[in-house]
Design a protein around this motif. Structure first.
Motif, short mmCIF file in Angstrom:
data_model
loop_
_atom_site.label_atom_id
_atom_site.label_comp_id
_atom_site.label_asym_id
_atom_site.label_seq_id
_atom_site.Cartn_x
_atom_site.Cartn_y
_atom_site.Cartn_z
N LEU A 187 0.84 -1.19 0.00
CA LEU A 187 0.00 0.00 0.00
C LEU A 187 0.88 1.24 0.00
CD1 LEU A 187 -2.71 -1.05 2.61
CD2 LEU A 187 -3.03 -0.79 0.14
N MET A 188 0.60 2.17 -0.90
CA MET A 188 1.42 3.37 -1.00
C MET A 188 1.36 4.20 0.28
SD MET A 188 1.00 4.58 -4.96
CE MET A 188 1.19 3.41 -6.30
N GLN A 189 0.20 4.28 0.91
CA GLN A 189 0.07 5.05 2.14
C GLN A 189 0.92 4.44 3.25
OE1 GLN A 189 -1.69 8.02 2.64
NE2 GLN A 189 -0.47 7.96 4.52
N ASP A 190 0.94 3.12 3.30
CA ASP A 190 1.75 2.42 4.30
C ASP A 190 3.24 2.67 4.05
OD1 ASP A 190 2.24 0.49 6.47
OD2 ASP A 190 3.03 -0.78 4.86
N LEU A 191 3.66 2.59 2.80
CA LEU A 191 5.05 2.85 2.46
C LEU A 191 5.44 4.28 2.82
CD1 LEU A 191 5.32 1.13 -1.05
CD2 LEU A 191 6.32 0.31 1.11
N ALA A 192 4.53 5.22 2.56
CA ALA A 192 4.80 6.62 2.89
C ALA A 192 5.01 6.81 4.39
CB ALA A 192 3.66 7.50 2.39
N GLN A 193 4.20 6.15 5.19
CA GLN A 193 4.33 6.25 6.64
C GLN A 193 5.65 5.65 7.12
OE1 GLN A 193 0.80 4.38 8.19
NE2 GLN A 193 -0.51 6.14 7.72
N ARG A 194 6.03 4.53 6.56
CA ARG A 194 7.27 3.86 6.95
C ARG A 194 8.50 4.66 6.55
NH1 ARG A 194 6.40 -2.05 4.50
NH2 ARG A 194 8.52 -2.38 5.32
N PHE A 210 6.07 4.27 -9.66
CA PHE A 210 5.89 4.31 -11.11
C PHE A 210 7.21 4.06 -11.84
CE2 PHE A 210 1.89 7.23 -11.00
CZ PHE A 210 1.13 6.12 -10.62
N ARG A 211 8.27 4.62 -11.29
CA ARG A 211 9.59 4.40 -11.90
C ARG A 211 9.99 2.93 -11.81
NH1 ARG A 211 15.10 7.76 -10.26
NH2 ARG A 211 16.56 6.61 -11.61
N LEU A 212 9.73 2.30 -10.68
CA LEU A 212 10.05 0.88 -10.51
C LEU A 212 9.14 0.00 -11.36
CD1 LEU A 212 10.72 0.97 -6.69
CD2 LEU A 212 12.39 0.34 -8.44
N GLN A 244 10.01 -2.78 -14.46
CA GLN A 244 9.46 -4.12 -14.29
C GLN A 244 9.84 -4.75 -12.95
OE1 GLN A 244 9.37 -6.69 -17.85
NE2 GLN A 244 10.34 -5.03 -18.98
N ALA A 245 10.17 -3.90 -11.99
CA ALA A 245 10.48 -4.39 -10.65
C ALA A 245 9.22 -4.49 -9.80
CB ALA A 245 11.47 -3.46 -9.97
N LEU A 246 8.21 -3.68 -10.13
CA LEU A 246 6.92 -3.71 -9.46
C LEU A 246 5.82 -3.71 -10.51
CD1 LEU A 246 7.48 -1.04 -6.63
CD2 LEU A 246 7.47 -3.54 -6.36
N GLU A 247 4.60 -4.03 -10.07
CA GLU A 247 3.45 -4.01 -10.96
C GLU A 247 2.36 -3.12 -10.36
OE1 GLU A 247 2.39 -8.11 -11.29
OE2 GLU A 247 3.92 -8.54 -12.80
N LEU A 248 1.77 -2.28 -11.18
CA LEU A 248 0.72 -1.38 -10.74
C LEU A 248 -0.63 -2.07 -10.84
CD1 LEU A 248 0.01 1.54 -9.85
CD2 LEU A 248 -0.29 2.07 -12.28
N ARG A 249 -1.35 -2.12 -9.73
CA ARG A 249 -2.66 -2.77 -9.71
C ARG A 249 -3.80 -1.77 -9.49
NH1 ARG A 249 -2.20 -8.38 -9.14
NH2 ARG A 249 -0.33 -8.94 -10.31
N ARG A 307 -3.85 2.91 -5.39
CA ARG A 307 -3.48 2.89 -3.97
C ARG A 307 -2.39 1.89 -3.64
NH1 ARG A 307 -6.42 1.24 -0.31
NH2 ARG A 307 -7.75 -0.17 -1.52
N PHE A 308 -2.22 0.87 -4.44
CA PHE A 308 -1.20 -0.11 -4.10
C PHE A 308 -0.54 -0.69 -5.35
CE2 PHE A 308 -5.06 -2.67 -4.51
CZ PHE A 308 -4.63 -3.76 -5.25
N ILE A 309 0.64 -1.23 -5.12
CA ILE A 309 1.38 -1.91 -6.17
C ILE A 309 1.73 -3.29 -5.62
CG2 ILE A 309 2.29 0.01 -7.52
CD1 ILE A 309 4.37 -1.46 -4.77
N THR A 310 2.19 -4.16 -6.49
CA THR A 310 2.56 -5.50 -6.04
C THR A 310 3.94 -5.87 -6.56
OG1 THR A 310 1.55 -6.59 -7.96
CG2 THR A 310 0.17 -6.30 -6.00
#
Length: 232
Positions: free
Chosen positions: A41-48, A61-63, A67-72, A75-78
């Motif tokens: 979750l992007m909000q969780d990553l921001a808090q951490r 988005f850069r990752l 191809q290191a992450l996937e946009l779903r 609010r979140f990536i996987t």
């Protein structure tokens, strides 16, 4: 099977937030702090990370573009799922690029460099034989990149680092779920001897065999997963 405690991401300082966030997330992926298929979750990553969602989104988005992450969703990536196809692609490219880096390193390696690699390898072996997977993982990465930096080719090293962004979550599975019978990575010792004798061909083959031999555990893991799916 030995399990390690995942490293926590440290809050970032002010400055170029997007760039710093990107570096922090990239390092966490390389370190194996995230598992394949994990939803972030992007909000969780921001808090951490101690920042707002905007730089996290830009870094993600850069990752994704790498191809290191996937946009779903917004609010979140996987983290990409670990599939046999993805692993084969990463392995094939690693063999080509890391083999080249090891070969080039022969031209620049000094006795002091060799002594340092011997020290790192001993730490790696101690980690594996004692069941300290976290220590072994860190030392293995330090050994490999110690070799690749000796190639003195920044563009090549950058490409290898990008591969390890995808390799980090794979190593998460390697240490936590796959059975490991390649203890001590004796190909590291072959590589060190190749550096001593200044043998480029042997150095390249040692890295290639190290990647292949380590990957046999993952191939067995895929076979087990396939067999379990057929039984279900």
């Amino acid at each position: 099977m030995q399990r390690w405690t995942m490293n926590t991401m440290q809050p970032i300082e002010q400055g170029s937030l997007s760039a710093r966030t990107y570096i922090s997330l990239r390092e966490a992926l390389i370190a194996g702090n995230f598992r394949p298929g994990e939803r972030l979750l992007m909000q969780d990553l921001a808090q951490r990370l101690g920042t707002s969602v905007t730089p996290v989104r830009e870094a993600c988005f850069r990752l994704v573009s790498e191809q290191a992450l996937e946009l779903r969703s917004g609010r979140f990536i996987t983290v990409p799922e670990l599939t046999r196809s993805r692993y084969w692609q990463v392995r094939l490219i690693r063999i080509a690029l890391e083999g080249l880096a090891a070969e080039l390193a022969v031209e620049h390696v000094s006795e002091a460099d060799i002594d340092k690699l011997v020290e790192i390898h001993r730490d790696f072996v101690a980690g594996e034989t004692s069941g300290d997977a976290d220590r072994a993982r860190r030392a293995n990465r330090e050994f490999h990149f110690g070799v690749y930096r000796l190639s003195k080719m920044d563009m090549l090293i950058a490409q290898i680092e990008s591969l390890w962004v995808s390799m980090g979550p794979i190593l998460n599975v390697y240490y936590l779920q796959a059975e490991n019978d390649y203890i001590g990575a004796e190909e590291h010792e072959t590589l060190i001897e190749a550096f001593r004798t200044r043998n480029k061909k042997v150095a390249r083959k040692a890295i290639e065999r190290d990647i292949v031999r380590g990957g046999m555990n993952l191939l067995r893991y895929f076979d087990e997963q396939d067999a379990a799916a057929k039984r279900a």
